[in-house]
Scaffold this motif. Structure first.
Motif, PDB file in Angstrom:
ATOM      1  N   LEU A  83      -7.670  -0.383  -2.469  1.00 42.68           N
ATOM      2  CA  LEU A  83      -8.661  -1.093  -1.659  1.00 42.68           C
ATOM      3  C   LEU A  83      -8.198  -2.510  -1.284  1.00 42.68           C
ATOM      4  O   LEU A  83      -8.701  -3.081  -0.324  1.00 42.68           O
ATOM      5  N   THR A  84      -7.238  -3.044  -2.039  1.00 44.94           N
ATOM      6  CA  THR A  84      -6.810  -4.425  -1.802  1.00 44.94           C
ATOM      7  C   THR A  84      -5.338  -4.565  -1.419  1.00 44.94           C
ATOM      8  O   THR A  84      -4.932  -5.621  -0.945  1.00 44.94           O
ATOM      9  N   ALA A  85      -4.549  -3.522  -1.626  1.00 43.24           N
ATOM     10  CA  ALA A  85      -3.109  -3.601  -1.323  1.00 43.24           C
ATOM     11  C   ALA A  85      -2.894  -3.776   0.181  1.00 43.24           C
ATOM     12  O   ALA A  85      -3.605  -3.190   1.002  1.00 43.24           O
ATOM     13  N   THR A  86      -1.907  -4.563   0.526  1.00 48.70           N
ATOM     14  CA  THR A  86      -1.602  -4.851   1.931  1.00 48.70           C
ATOM     15  C   THR A  86      -0.916  -3.648   2.578  1.00 48.70           C
ATOM     16  O   THR A  86       0.112  -3.194   2.097  1.00 48.70           O
ATOM     17  N   GLU A  95      -8.271   2.354 -12.805  1.00 51.61           N
ATOM     18  CA  GLU A  95      -8.001   0.919 -12.652  1.00 51.61           C
ATOM     19  C   GLU A  95      -6.761   0.674 -11.795  1.00 51.61           C
ATOM     20  O   GLU A  95      -6.776  -0.185 -10.923  1.00 51.61           O
ATOM     21  N   GLU A 135     -13.629  -0.035   7.759  1.00 50.78           N
ATOM     22  CA  GLU A 135     -14.729   0.419   6.903  1.00 50.78           C
ATOM     23  C   GLU A 135     -14.532   1.882   6.507  1.00 50.78           C
ATOM     24  O   GLU A 135     -14.825   2.277   5.387  1.00 50.78           O
ATOM     25  N   LYS A 138      -7.034  -1.139   7.560  1.00 49.06           N
ATOM     26  CA  LYS A 138      -8.111  -1.521   6.641  1.00 49.06           C
ATOM     27  C   LYS A 138      -9.442  -1.639   7.377  1.00 49.06           C
ATOM     28  O   LYS A 138      -9.931  -2.712   7.677  1.00 49.06           O
ATOM     29  N   LYS A 157      -7.444   1.580  -8.078  1.00 53.01           N
ATOM     30  CA  LYS A 157      -8.373   0.687  -7.373  1.00 53.01           C
ATOM     31  C   LYS A 157      -7.634  -0.256  -6.435  1.00 53.01           C
ATOM     32  O   LYS A 157      -8.215  -0.764  -5.480  1.00 53.01           O
ATOM     33  N   GLN A 158      -6.358  -0.480  -6.707  1.00 52.62           N
ATOM     34  CA  GLN A 158      -5.552  -1.373  -5.881  1.00 52.62           C
ATOM     35  C   GLN A 158      -5.452  -0.885  -4.441  1.00 52.62           C
ATOM     36  O   GLN A 158      -5.134  -1.663  -3.546  1.00 52.62           O
ATOM     37  N   ASN A 190     -11.978   2.045   3.747  1.00 54.21           N
ATOM     38  CA  ASN A 190     -12.580   1.627   2.482  1.00 54.21           C
ATOM     39  C   ASN A 190     -13.533   2.688   1.937  1.00 54.21           C
ATOM     40  O   ASN A 190     -13.570   2.934   0.733  1.00 54.21           O
ATOM     41  N   LEU A 214       0.828  -1.206   0.000  1.00 57.03           N
ATOM     42  CA  LEU A 214       0.000   0.000   0.000  1.00 57.03           C
ATOM     43  C   LEU A 214       0.867   1.263   0.000  1.00 57.03           C
ATOM     44  O   LEU A 214       0.569   2.228  -0.708  1.00 57.03           O
TER      45      LEU A 214
END
Length: 142
Positions: A74-77, A68, A86, A84, A71-72, A89, A39
């Motif tokens: 939201l998922t990157a560590t 695009e 709510e 992480k 958007k990572q 997000n 992240l």
């Protein structure tokens, strides 16, 4: 005796200078304390992308699409998994919505949409990882 004293003085000077050089080499400023977290790496890339967007707006050039790629976020560590939440997000989704609005919006609204995007970055970093706020402020356009 003078030769002995001179040799000793030269030895001390060499010793002191080698120690101070060693200390300078060992003391380094840590620019990116979270350098290994995906992240954190992504956020650095996002900042560079924002610099490109800022330049495009200032030059009146079309903006490339970054949705695009970004958007990572939201998922990157992250460095700290507790980040992480709510709220994180939600802020990430708001950032992506503002980025999409900027990319798809009218040219006449570009500056206002860009300002909203930078504000989203600042709002999130006020809650999570405030370190980059000073740098994010460099992205502002008037």
């Amino acid at each position: 005796m003078n030769l002995r004293l001179s040799s000793f003085a030269v030895f001390i000077i060499c010793l002191v200078s080698s120690c101070s050089t060693k200390e300078k080499d060992e003391v380094q400023t840590v620019r990116y304390p979270n350098q290994d977290a995906p992240l954190a790496l992504l956020m650095r890339e996002m900042f560079e992308d924002m610099e490109e967007i800022k330049a495009s707006i200032a030059d009146g050039v079309a903006i490339k699409s970054y949705v695009e790629k970004h958007k990572q976020l939201l998922t990157a560590t992250p460095t700290d998994a507790a980040v992480k939440t709510e709220q994180f997000n939600g802020m990430g989704m708001a950032y992506l919505a503002n980025l999409k609005q900027l990319e798809e919006g009218n040219e006449s609204d570009q500056l206002e949409n860009y300002k909203a995007l930078v504000s989203t970055c600042l709002a999130c970093h006020s809650n999570y990882c405030p370190g980059p706020i000073k740098r994010i402020n460099l992205l502002k356009l008037d």
